[in-house]
Design an enzyme around this catalytic site. Structure first.
Site, PDB file in Angstrom:
ATOM      1  CB  CYS A   6      -0.843   0.035   1.045  1.00 22.63           C
ATOM      2  SG  CYS A   6      -1.795  -1.558   1.414  1.00 22.63           S
ATOM      3  NE  ARG A  30       3.783   1.899  -2.694  1.00 18.12           N
ATOM      4  CZ  ARG A  30       4.828   1.639  -1.660  1.00 18.12           C
ATOM      5  NH1 ARG A  30       6.049   2.029  -2.162  1.00 18.12           N
ATOM      6  NH2 ARG A  30       4.720   1.035  -0.534  1.00 18.12           N
ATOM      7  CD1 TRP A  77      -1.899  -5.645  -2.351  1.00 21.91           C
ATOM      8  CD2 TRP A  77      -2.449  -4.995  -4.526  1.00 21.91           C
ATOM      9  NE1 TRP A  77      -1.681  -6.604  -3.520  1.00 21.91           N
ATOM     10  CE2 TRP A  77      -2.190  -6.215  -4.890  1.00 21.91           C
ATOM     11  CE3 TRP A  77      -2.968  -4.185  -5.692  1.00 21.91           C
ATOM     12  CZ2 TRP A  77      -2.133  -6.977  -5.957  1.00 21.91           C
ATOM     13  CZ3 TRP A  77      -2.903  -4.869  -6.834  1.00 21.91           C
ATOM     14  CH2 TRP A  77      -2.720  -6.165  -7.042  1.00 21.91           C
ATOM     15  CG  ASN A 103       2.651  -0.823   3.129  1.00 23.40           C
ATOM     16  OD1 ASN A 103       2.251  -1.925   3.115  1.00 23.40           O
ATOM     17  ND2 ASN A 103       3.366  -0.201   2.651  1.00 23.40           N
ATOM     18  N   GLY A 104       1.055  -3.433   5.449  1.00 24.75           N
ATOM     19  CA  GLY A 104       1.798  -4.756   5.923  1.00 24.75           C
ATOM     20  C   GLY A 104       0.677  -5.480   6.105  1.00 24.75           C
ATOM     21  CD  GLU A 478       8.291 -19.402 -13.937  1.00 25.73           C
ATOM     22  OE1 GLU A 478       7.200 -20.055 -14.684  1.00 25.73           O
ATOM     23  OE2 GLU A 478       8.232 -18.306 -13.829  1.00 25.73           O
ATOM     24  CE  LYS A 482       8.895 -15.604 -15.900  1.00 27.17           C
ATOM     25  NZ  LYS A 482       7.972 -16.047 -15.151  1.00 27.17           N
ATOM     26  CD  GLU A 485       7.232 -14.214 -19.594  1.00 31.02           C
ATOM     27  OE1 GLU A 485       6.322 -13.931 -19.964  1.00 31.02           O
ATOM     28  OE2 GLU A 485       7.494 -14.498 -18.253  1.00 31.02           O
ATOM     29  CG  HIS A 501      12.226 -40.771 -25.386  1.00 31.80           C
ATOM     30  ND1 HIS A 501      12.532 -42.094 -25.749  1.00 31.80           N
ATOM     31  CD2 HIS A 501      12.572 -40.640 -24.054  1.00 31.80           C
ATOM     32  CE1 HIS A 501      12.736 -42.777 -24.477  1.00 31.80           C
ATOM     33  NE2 HIS A 501      12.678 -41.996 -23.606  1.00 31.80           N
ATOM     34  CE  LYS A 600       2.231  -8.881 -13.453  1.00 30.64           C
ATOM     35  NZ  LYS A 600       3.376 -10.002 -13.529  1.00 30.64           N
TER      36      LYS A 600
HETATM   37  C1  AGP Z   1       4.632 -15.235 -16.643  1.00 30.17           C
HETATM   38  O1  AGP Z   1       5.891 -14.734 -16.658  1.00 30.17           O
HETATM   39  C2  AGP Z   1       3.652 -14.762 -17.817  1.00 30.17           C
HETATM   40  N1  AGP Z   1       3.492 -13.352 -17.723  1.00 30.17           N
HETATM   41  C3  AGP Z   1       2.554 -15.540 -18.142  1.00 30.17           C
HETATM   42  O2  AGP Z   1       2.814 -16.718 -18.298  1.00 30.17           O
HETATM   43  C4  AGP Z   1       1.468 -15.554 -16.865  1.00 30.17           C
HETATM   44  O3  AGP Z   1       1.835 -16.421 -15.698  1.00 30.17           O
HETATM   45  C5  AGP Z   1       0.155 -16.001 -17.291  1.00 30.17           C
HETATM   46  O4  AGP Z   1      -0.696 -15.305 -18.404  1.00 30.17           O
HETATM   47  C6  AGP Z   1      -1.007 -16.414 -16.146  1.00 30.17           C
HETATM   48  O5  AGP Z   1      -1.338 -15.159 -15.467  1.00 30.17           O
HETATM   49  P1  AGP Z   1      -2.068 -15.057 -14.220  1.00 30.17           P
HETATM   50  O6  AGP Z   1      -1.146 -15.728 -13.104  1.00 30.17           O
HETATM   51  O7  AGP Z   1      -2.196 -13.677 -13.939  1.00 30.17           O
HETATM   52  O8  AGP Z   1      -3.454 -15.969 -14.318  1.00 30.17           O
END
Ligand code: AGP
Length: 605
Positions: A6, A30, A77, A103-104, A478, A482, A485, A501, A600
């Site tokens: 927050c 934020r 938040w 905040n916390g 993962e 990362k 992307e 395989h 996002k």
């Molecule tokens: C992760 O780095 C990506 N931006 C993407 O795969 C993300 O995890 C996915 O779109 C799911 O988002 P969410 O967790 O908001 O549902």
């Protein structure tokens, strides 16, 4: 440790209202869902607060003729209690003499709230924070001074706290307290200020002090005094801030992504403080006999689902199926008597919401795990757990992923304990391992330069395999996501055993293979896989347990993480791979915060 949940801004100055609103706007980056202010006018506290954006809040504000010179403001938040006018800060005591912004995360608020209710206190919100105002009031009712009451309150309250308090009892003061969550103060000819982050203070002063942990700071006109929790006077250290506004928003880091990677110890600590009652409510939906349980999510959140599935098998001897949300309706037909654990940091991912709606239409119950209280997933779920990462601004999920892993671990561990699948002793052992994680990640982050150098060496590669076995397949997937992307390098995560395989056909001298190879029961086989790739000229970069000389010998590069219970390695091993992706992107001249073609929150199916 940096904490963003927050925004707090307070000041003693002329034109306080304008300054508070301006300060809150400077904290908008934020992320927040509601806004509020409290000012003292004619020895009365006036509060205005609402759900929504600051611009709307200002449009509806009816305080034109008020001339106050002291006040506090807050952007919230949501973590406890959905975004709403009632839950927005500031919060007041019953008598209307005390207003607080916080905040916390308070760990023991439920128990204290119950005790205060028994004593006659009436609460107006569902937040953890409101308890602060009532507890101070309770001490004052018992004859303590305002300062003594505040000291006693923060001695009792457990958790992370940044708090600013105004009161008609001492109407010329703002009293601040800080533990774990940040709170900075500044003083200049323009006034005396407190804020949760430096950008809010930059128009007024660059002479800024960070309130040390567990200290109370009393702001008065032209005066600031710091005390410890027992009232002993102590010194504040002021520094001249040279950052520009953009640097200040990122706490001096060049990008949000790296700032968020470094926030992970704090995000995990706060997630570990989620009151057990929230976990226990979720467990009720796992408990029916013959129940089938599924996990669903997209992208990084799907990787958290996969982690949950391995965890369930290893810890609970239960087969819980992870299903990618966009395939959910294609793969599952009968969901009666089922529970679906849906994971989404944003809580707004269309594929995940569609999976939830479908599951509900077939009679399933939903446990949501999200970082965004008040999001669609919290509305659609029967019960939800809110991870405590704070808003994540970089498009690549980092801190939200680790807190998803922590949340699912807490849920399944406690479920296992309740069902007798995990003994008290094993539960305690695992919990003490989990509690070590924030400190261990701090240590890993201190070695980020090692990863930076490895990233420089490999930044011009066009391809990379991320290979692992067992629960670390999660880490491999993962790590590859990362890298792909934000650096646009073609990267694939694969079970190492599967690599022969088909994938091995691509290996030629110089092909980068990243192995996640900590000491667990898959290690011997992983060594075999490393040798297979090495024999074909691959370059090997391994994430290993500290002191694993054998894998060091056969790797071109390695990064060591401390030893931990094997099911928790994905939480540790993900961190160097996040750093690797980040630095590779930076060395390739890309903006890691805004990768091309990605949003996002993906709100289209
Ligand atoms: C992760 O780095 C990506 N931006 C993407 O795969 C993300 O995890 C996915 O779109 C799911 O988002 P969410 O967790 O908001 O549902």
């Amino acid at each position: 440790m940096v904490k963003i949940l927050c925004g707090i801004f307070g000041c003693i100055s002329e034109d306080v209202l304008e300054k508070i609103l301006d300060g809150l706007k400077r904290l908008e980056y934020r992320g927040y869902d509601s806004v509020g202010i409290a000012i003292i006018d004619n020895n009365k506290i006036i509060i205005r607060k609402d759900k929504g954006k600051i611009s709307e809040f200002i449009k509806n504000l009816d305080l034109n003729n008020i001339k106050s010179n002291i006040g506090i403001g807050h952007t919230r938040w949501a973590t406890h209690g959905a975004p709403s006018k009632e839950n927005a800060h500031p919060h007041m005591d019953c008598s209307g003499r005390i207003a607080i912004v916080h905040n916390g995360v308070l760990e023991n608020f439920l128990q204290i709230r119950e005790e205060l209710i028994k004593k006659g206190h009436r609460f107006s919100s569902k937040t953890d924070s409101e308890v602060i105002a009532h507890l101070i009031e309770d001490f004052i009712n018992n004859g303590l001074s305002l300062k003594e009451a505040i000291r006693n309150t923060f001695k009792i309250l457990k958790g992370s706290i940044a708090c600013a308090i105004i009161s008609t009892i001492e109407p010329d003061k703002i009293i601040c307290y800080r533990r774990e969550s940040p709170l900075v103060i500044g003083i200049s000819s323009k006034g005396v200020f407190c804020a949760s982050d430096i950008p809010a203070l930059l128009p007024y002063t660059r002479n800024i002090a960070i309130i040390p942990d567990d200290k109370i700071v009393i702001l008065e006109k032209n005066k600031v005094q710091a005390e410890d929790i027992n009232g002993e006077i102590c010194k504040l250290e002021y520094n001249e801030v040279t950052w520009n506004l953009e640097q200040a928003e990122k706490s001096g880091y060049p990008h949000f992504m790296i700032k968020e990677i470094f926030e992970q110890p704090r995000a995990i600590s706060d997630t570990l403080k989620i009151p057990l009652i929230y976990i226990d409510r979720a467990i009720e939906y796992l408990e029916n006999k013959n129940k089938r349980i599924y996990l669903t999510g997209s992208g990084t959140s799907y990787h958290a689902c996969l982690f949950g599935s391995y965890l369930a098998s290893h810890l609970l001897s239960m087969d819980i199926r992870p299903v990618i949300s966009s395939e959910f309706t294609e793969i599952l037909s009968s969901l009666e008597n089922s529970t679906v654990i849906a994971i989404s940091q944003s809580g707004e991912t269309a594929d995940t919401l569609n999976a939830i709606r479908y599951a509900k239409s077939k009679g399933a119950k939903i446990i949501g795990i999200t970082n965004t209280l008040g999001s669609s997933i919290t509305n659609l779920s029967d019960v939800y757990i809110c991870t405590q990462s704070g808003p994540e601004i970089g498009v690549a999920a980092t801190k939200t992923f680790l807190t998803q892993l922590i949340s699912i671990t807490l849920l399944f561990l406690r479920y296992g304990l309740k069902k007798g699948k995990i003994s008290e002793v094993d539960y305690s052992k695992l919990m003490s391992e989990i509690n070590r994680i924030p400190k261990i990640i701090e240590e890993i982050l201190k070695k980020s330069d090692i990863i930076k150098n490895i990233a420089l060496k490999y930044s011009s590669k066009q391809n990379a395999y991320f290979l692992a076995r067992g629960i670390n397949l999660v880490t491999a997937l993962e790590g590859a996501l990362k890298l792909k992307e934000i650096s646009y390098i073609h990267a694939e995560g694969y079970p190492a055993g599967e690599s022969k395989h088909g994938p091995i056909a691509l290996i030629e001298p110089g092909f980068l293979c990243i192995f996640i190879a900590p000491k667990d029961n898959t290690r011997e086989k992983i060594i075999g896989n490393i040798m297979e790739m090495k024999a074909r000229g691959a370059e090997i970069f391994s994430i290993i347990t500290e002191g694993d000389e054998e894998i060091k010998e056969i790797s071109d590069e390695y990064f060591e993480v401390p030893h931990i219970h094997y099911i928790l390695y994905p939480i540790l091993c993900t961190v160097p791979l996040q750093l690797f992706a980040y630095y590779v992107a930076v060395f390739r001249g890309l903006d890691p915060d805004k990768p091309r073609n990605l949003a996002k929150s993906v709100t289209v199916p």
